[in-house]
Scaffold this active site. Structure first.
Site, short mmCIF file in Angstrom:
data_model
loop_
_atom_site.label_atom_id
_atom_site.label_comp_id
_atom_site.label_asym_id
_atom_site.label_seq_id
_atom_site.Cartn_x
_atom_site.Cartn_y
_atom_site.Cartn_z
CG LEU A 1 19.25 42.78 46.64
CD1 LEU A 1 19.48 44.11 45.95
CD2 LEU A 1 20.50 42.70 47.57
CG HIS B 1 40.04 35.27 47.79
ND1 HIS B 1 39.56 36.28 47.10
CD2 HIS B 1 40.89 34.40 47.39
CE1 HIS B 1 40.59 36.16 46.32
NE2 HIS B 1 41.33 35.00 46.21
CG ASP C 1 40.30 43.63 41.49
OD1 ASP C 1 40.96 42.86 42.17
OD2 ASP C 1 40.94 44.30 40.77
#
Ligand code: FPP
Length: 251
Positions: free
Chosen positions: A142, A48, A31
């Site tokens: 991962l 972004h 955020d």
């Protein structure tokens, strides 16, 4: 127990943790992109874009630390309410990210996945993520799990509907429904619940993110805006997690 130290960084804070108390699954609510951009008199989409670069850094670091699953909240079912231009930009980011970084992710043995309602995403987004999913499906490092058009209430509602339909067909008794049966119908059915949730930018709420799965997770909040979130912040969160005692309702 110096031999047990899995990772020791060189900065003054010395965030250390041993292999056995690393969170296996870390989920992040990324955020603050908009505020990061506003502070610089830039359009929100610039925030972004910078946030996308942070994703790359954090994936690399998470892999290095030994985190097994990293779930990133990239677009929620509520984010469609944003201005069209911003939504279009956010939908292009997975493609840009994967175009740029997929070869590196493959080299790093990362497995890309998504969770969310894929059918409502634009075709170009689906194509980009499908390609990444395919090309990395046999990777064993991962798991990079993007929550894309994801909403936890939607997910739980779908699970309830599926179970209700099994009951209606006479294949299931309501009394047989338990936690694990609900879990099997969630998008995370083959993943452990997150051990650690991180939310950046000073907001302290879940915003419809993994409501079921976060029941016993440790939460770590920071004022840092996502584009400014660094490897060091991740290590700090992991190190704090390592020092917490988890009791799962016991003593
Ligand atoms: C919330 O910040 C962030 C989002 C809704 C989008 C998150 C997306 C990224 C970090 C990039 C994703 C990258 C990939 C590779 C898919 P906000 O816009 O609500 O910030 P604000 O609260 O400051 O306005």
């Amino acid at each position: 127990m110096l031999d047990k130290l899995f990772f020791k960084k060189k900065s003054p804070e010395n965030h250390t943790f041993s292999e056995e108390n690393i969170p296996k699954h870390v989920a992040i609510i990324m955020d603050g992109n908009g505020r990061w951009a506003r502070k610089r008199a830039m359009p929100r989409i610039a925030g972004h874009h910078e946030g996308m670069k942070t994703v790359r850094k954090i994936v690399k670091e998470a892999n290095k630390i030994g985190i097994e699953v990293l779930t990133l909240y990239a677009f929620s079912t509520e984010n469609w309410k944003r201005p069209r231009e911003e939504v279009d930009f956010l939908m292009k980011l997975p493609g840009e990210f994967l175009n740029t970084f997929l070869p590196d992710l493959i080299k790093e043995n990362v497995q890309v996945r998504i969770m969310g309602k894929k059918e409502l995403l634009p075709l170009h987004t689906v194509k980009a993520v499908d390609e990444a999913i395919n090309k990395t499906k046999n990777n064993t490092g991962l798991i990079l799990n993007f929550a894309l058009n994801y909403g936890s209430r939607d997910e739980i509602t779908a699970a309830v509907k599926a179970l209700a339909s099994e009951v209606k067909q006479g294949r299931l008794e309501p009394s047989q429904i338990d936690d694990s049966m609900i879990e099997q119908h969630l998008m995370t059915h083959d993943l452990n619940d997150p051990d650690l949730l991180i939310r950046t930018s000073g907001e302290v709420r879940l915003s419809n993110f993994m409501l079921w799965q976060l029941a016993y997770s440790e939460f770590w909040f920071t004022e840092v805006l996502w584009p400014d979130f660094s490897e060091e912040h991740l290590r700090e969160a992991v190190s704090q997690f390592a020092g917490r005692g988890r009791r799962y309702g016991g003593v």
